[in-house]
Design a protein around this motif. Structure first.
Motif, PDB file in Angstrom:
ATOM      1  N   SER A  60       0.853  -1.078  -0.085  1.00 42.82           N
ATOM      2  CA  SER A  60      -0.009  -0.046  -0.131  1.00 42.82           C
ATOM      3  C   SER A  60       0.648   1.186  -0.118  1.00 42.82           C
ATOM      4  O   SER A  60       0.494   2.182  -0.659  1.00 42.82           O
ATOM      5  N   ASP A  79      -6.256  -1.073   3.989  1.00 41.46           N
ATOM      6  CA  ASP A  79      -5.134  -0.592   2.769  1.00 41.46           C
ATOM      7  C   ASP A  79      -5.240   1.025   2.819  1.00 41.46           C
ATOM      8  O   ASP A  79      -4.048   1.558   2.578  1.00 41.46           O
ATOM      9  N   GLU A 131      -3.891  -4.227  -5.528  1.00 41.92           N
ATOM     10  CA  GLU A 131      -2.990  -4.646  -4.713  1.00 41.92           C
ATOM     11  C   GLU A 131      -3.702  -5.951  -3.972  1.00 41.92           C
ATOM     12  O   GLU A 131      -4.744  -6.049  -3.600  1.00 41.92           O
TER      13      GLU A 131
HETATM   14 MG   LIG Z   1      -1.746  -3.006   2.032  1.00 40.50          MG
END
Ligand SMILES: [Mg+2]
Ligand SMILES: Nc1nc2c(ncn2[C@@H]2O[C@H](COP(=O)(O)OP(=O)(O)OP(=O)(O)O)[C@@H](O)[C@H]2O)c(=O)[nH]1
Lengths: 317, 132
Positions: free
Chosen positions: A62, A98, A147
């Motif tokens: 992140s 995140d 992600e």
């Molecule tokens: Mg993350």
């Protein structure tokens, strides 16, 4: 068309974030009208590059995404981020954290962040992720960054999903020969050894480098680069951005891009077929009279599950 | 097969630094089967509302350690109203004086939980209001 779906399609066409957000939920929930919605937005799609970041929990994905997206937005791009975290197999809930490490993107125009739980997929990506990508492309974003926590299935899924994949690692977490062997080498187009401020980064990077060199074939034009970085200090992140661009140029030169398109189409089709199977076959069977009869027979050791499966869905295989 | 999940945004506006309470609540909601988007510390009301819209949550939970953040809570409620998102369940928690609590509830907060509230009570409240 259902009124709700029509409104969502129109809103997405007009670039309204609220409509896109609601559409994402409808698709994630497999709510009523979701197929119609996906069908309606299909002609609106403008393909765009999809970048993937994967790696063990806490390696810095992140933090890296925060930088990449920030830079791209500065260049005038409209960016979508899909951040996937695992659903708890016990409660079905999920903690999606995140955004904590994407503080520079909070409220920034041109960035749309959507946190997704993996839901039905055991440790993998949400079955709805391909559909989320379609919605973002219909929303005319210039780039999508995905992600995912690298556990099990999601690692191989990300290859089918993204054009370019960066595998993020860090020293001191057992990212040694064993982990590297477990399929990670195959999926990375770029390797990032993050937290280079910690001990062991040099060794890990060296090990990776030699493993990559030994498996890169003679004459192969793309050898995955290994970058050491300190994401929390912004160190080497610009390099990573450049490597992503390089890989994309590499894709654009050859036939790989079409191959990727085909893989994505195939994955999306499979996911939708599975959903149809759930809805049309498995759903009605669950809890039915035949279901109970089968369970009784199986636990009573009369007939096998294989027998019942064939009886429930007849036909030759 | 439709599969709905309650989505909740947990945020902590204001500049002071610790978020243990918010994290405990976030975990309890996760354990009750909800998808909890946790945004971390020091978020402005604008950032909180923007995140809530993108994440399409049905619930926003704001946490505060002191009455000093009253105006930030109010700002969140105001922005939601302005953007037409009054259907989002808005809850708050922390040390909030009675007179402020009244005001917040008038401004659109559905409930302000006091510091000792058990997490199961918060879970129940959300489930009742979202599903019921
Ligand atoms: Mg993350
Ligand atoms: N020492 C050090 N810490 C870092 C570095 N980059 C990130 N971190 C820290 O590592 C922690 C995890 O970073 P994230 O960016 O949230 O990692 P992640 O891979 O997205 O984590 P998950 O999404 O939970 O899997 C945070 O506390 C970061 O501040 C770095 O280069 N060095």
């Amino acid at each position: 068309m259902v009124k709700k779906v029509a409104e969502l399609v129109q809103g997405i066409g007009e670039g309204k974030e609220g409509a896109l957000a609601r559409a994402l939920t409808l698709v994630e929930n497999r709510g009523s009208g979701y197929r119609e919605l996906l069908d309606e937005i299909f002609p609106l799609i403008t393909p765009c590059p999809i970048w993937g970041l994967t790696g063990a929990p806490g390696v810095g994905k992140s933090t890296i995404t925060n930088f990449l997206a920030g830079e791209l937005v500065e260049k005038g791009e409209k960016i979508a981020i899909i951040a996937v975290d695992p659903t708890s197999p016990f409660s079905g809930g999920a903690l999606l954290g995140d955004r904590v490490r994407m503080m520079d993107l909070a409220g920034k125009p041109g960035v749309f962040i959507r946190s997704m739980a993996s839901r039905g997929a055991l440790g993998g990506l949400s079955p709805a992720i391909m559909d989320a990508i379609a919605l973002f492309q219909a929303f005319q974003v210039d780039r999508i960054i995905v992600e995912t926590v690298g556990v099990g299935q999601s690692e191989t899924d990300i290859v089918a999903l993204a054009d370019s994949v960066t595998v993020v690692m860090m020293p001191g977490t057992g990212d040694d020969v064993q982990t590297i062997k477990a399929g990670l080498l195959e999926i990375g187009d770029i390797f990032a050894v993050n937290k280079a401020d910690l001990e062991g980064a040099e060794t890990l990077a060296g090990l990776l480098q030699s493993m990559i060199s030994s498996r890169t074939e003679e004459g192969q034009s793309h050898q995955p680069p290994v970058l050491k970085m300190i994401a929390s200090q912004g160190n080497q992140l610009e390099q990573l951005l450049q490597e992503f661009f390089h890989h994309q140029e590499y894709l654009n030169r050859g036939e790989l891009k079409e191959k990727k398109e085909r893989m994505r189409g195939e994955m999306a089709l499979k996911m939708h077929l599975q959903a149809r199977f759930q809805d049309l076959f498995l759903g009605p069977l669950l809890g039915s009279e035949e279901w109970e009869q089968a369970l009784k027979s199986i636990t009573g050791r009369e007939k096998s599950p294989a027998y019942w499966a064939e009886k429930m869905i007849p036909g030759r295989d | 097969m439709a599969e709905n999940r309650i989505r909740v945004l947990i945020a902590k506006p204001g500049l002071d630094g610790h978020d243990r309470g918010a994290k405990v609540v976030a975990q309890a909601l996760r354990d009750a089967g909800m998808e909890v988007i946790y945004t971390g510390l020091r978020r402005t009301p604008e950032q909180i509302v923007s995140a809530a819209i993108q994440e399409d949550v049905q619930v926003i939970g704001l946490s505060s350690l002191s009455g000093a953040h009253n105006h930030l809570f109010q700002k969140v409620a105001g922005l939601l109203e302005e953007k037409g998102y009054t259907d989002i369940l808005l809850i708050g928690g922390g040390i909030i004086p009675d007179k402020d609590r009244k005001k917040l509830e008038e401004m659109g907060f559905d409930c302000i939980f006091s510091p000792g509230t058990s997490t199961s009570k918060i879970v129940e409240f959300i489930q009742d209001r979202v599903n019921g």
